[in-house]
Design a protein around this motif. Structure first.
Motif, short mmCIF file in Angstrom:
data_model
loop_
_atom_site.label_atom_id
_atom_site.label_comp_id
_atom_site.label_asym_id
_atom_site.label_seq_id
_atom_site.Cartn_x
_atom_site.Cartn_y
_atom_site.Cartn_z
N ARG A 1 0.79 -1.63 -0.23
CA ARG A 1 -0.15 0.16 -0.09
C ARG A 1 1.02 1.45 0.22
O ARG A 1 0.76 2.41 -0.63
CB ARG A 1 -0.91 -0.21 1.28
N ASP A 2 1.86 1.33 1.32
CA ASP A 2 2.95 2.24 0.68
C ASP A 2 3.29 2.49 -0.51
O ASP A 2 3.90 4.04 -1.15
CB ASP A 2 3.60 2.52 2.38
N ILE A 3 3.87 2.11 -0.85
CA ILE A 3 5.25 2.14 -1.74
C ILE A 3 3.87 2.15 -3.37
O ILE A 3 4.22 3.39 -4.29
CB ILE A 3 5.13 0.51 -2.68
N LYS A 4 2.43 1.39 -3.39
CA LYS A 4 2.07 2.38 -4.13
C LYS A 4 1.39 4.05 -4.11
O LYS A 4 1.36 4.14 -5.14
CB LYS A 4 0.48 1.71 -4.65
N LYS A 5 1.25 4.19 -2.33
CA LYS A 5 1.56 5.49 -2.68
C LYS A 5 2.34 6.36 -2.97
O LYS A 5 2.39 7.52 -3.46
CB LYS A 5 1.00 6.12 -0.51
#
Length: 355
Positions: free
Chosen positions: A99-103
């Motif tokens: 999720r954080d990498i996608k953000k």
């Protein structure tokens, strides 16, 4: 399997394994997620990274099935078609990193600066707020947030609760002054991993770039990361019976030596102990998301074994035995006497309280 420490500029320290273009095998690396890339270090104390993976133009694959025996792997492919693989310790950890990498990638594409909003400085979280203590209060079986089985879109979400129930609890418990402040605290709990999103609505909010990723909404579902949460669709009776084993809350996990029933050889297995229902599942530590077997603990007897199996006295082996209600014998070996005692006590509690 090689285990390593990893970190992120807005993550708590995590466990990861790493395989990339510089290393043609799995290596233990200390990983840092930045605004525009991922740095990796040989060890935590190093001042300079061994390399950096740029996120601009990269693609992320999760789950990654390139390594059939490894669990919770995701892959980053750079614009130069270089593949970098990461392995998380458990499902929620992998999903959190993804999720954080996608953000971060989305912010790069939009020309925005990505900073995790859960830090005290960025959301001005009061110094008097202890998220860890608040999390424990929320998990209190009598006075905390009630875990329910909720249904949405023909799916049943087990061991979870709604977003508005969390805000209701924070307000009624006088942890916050109003719902807006409750939304800020709930977002912090979510971003720090004390809460996890369940269902498309709550997951989409976390994946977005809104100021508050937490939703004060009766249709947004969340769960505690160690609650035994799982989602099921309409399934056969056999599927329900199988999934029943995994409903229990995880109370202990770790690696032990296990003796085989046929060849009597010893192999290292990763064990996960759940209660209510009480099951001890064991896995190949090198990977594989499906357990190799399960021990139903209800009504079992567990005792230490002070001599090895050929009858010779040996207090250094840290052996213990589980005898199930069906009189199946399992011999296990801990690394230390203290670890053996901890496992025995935990299994005894689960065998008495779990169905």
């Amino acid at each position: 399997m090689v285990i390593c420490y990893s970190r992120c500029s807005w993550h708590q320290p995590k466990l990861k394994t790493f395989k990339g273009s510089m290393f043609n095998s799995w290596k233990a690396m200390w990983v840092v997620l930045l605004e525009d890339g991922i740095e990796f270090y040989k060890k935590k104390s190093d001042n300079s990274p061994k390399g950096m993976i740029p996120l601009k133009g990269s693609t992320l694959t999760s789950p990654c099935q390139d390594f059939g025996k490894r669990m919770f792997v995701f892959k980053i492919t750079t614009t130069k078609q270089q593949d970098h693989f990461f392995q998380a310790a458990f499902l929620e950890e992998r999903d959190g990193w993804v999720r954080d990498i996608k953000k971060a990638t989305k912010c790069i594409e939009g020309g925005q600066k990505f900073a995790r909003k859960s830090t005290r400085r960025s959301i001005r979280l009061p110094e008097t707020i202890d998220l860890g203590a608040l999390y424990l209060s929320m998990k209190d079986t009598e006075k905390g947030v009630k875990e329910l089985n909720l249904e949405k879109d023909k799916k049943i979400f087990n061991h979870c609760f709604t977003g508005n129930c969390v805000i209701d609890w924070l307000v009624s418990n006088k942890s916050v002054r109003n719902r807006q402040e409750g939304l800020m605290i709930a977002s912090s709990l979510l971003n720090e991993g004390y809460l996890q999103p369940a269902g498309d609505l709550s997951k989409n909010a976390v994946d977005g770039t809104a100021e508050n990723p937490f939703l004060d909404n009766p249709d947004a579902f969340y769960y505690f990361p160690d609650s035994g949460f799982f989602c099921e669709e309409n399934s056969s009776d056999d599927d329900v019976i199988l999934k029943e084993e995994f409903r229990g809350v995880i109370i202990k996990q770790g690696c032990l030596l296990k003796q085989g029933h046929r060849r009597k050889n010893w192999k290292v297995r990763k064990f996960i102990l759940r209660e209510d229902p009480a099951y001890l599942h064991y896995y190949d530590p090198a990977g594989g998301e499906d357990p190799l077997g399960a021990i139903h603990l209800r009504g079992c007897v567990v005792t230490s074994v002070e001599s090895n199996l050929d009858g010779k006295k040996s207090e250094e082996e840290n052996l213990f035995e589980i005898i199930t209600a069906d009189e199946v014998h399992y011999f296990l070996q801990a690394a230390t006497p203290k670890e053996r005692i901890e496992w025995i006590k935990a299994i005894q509690v689960a065998s008495r309280t779990g169905k």
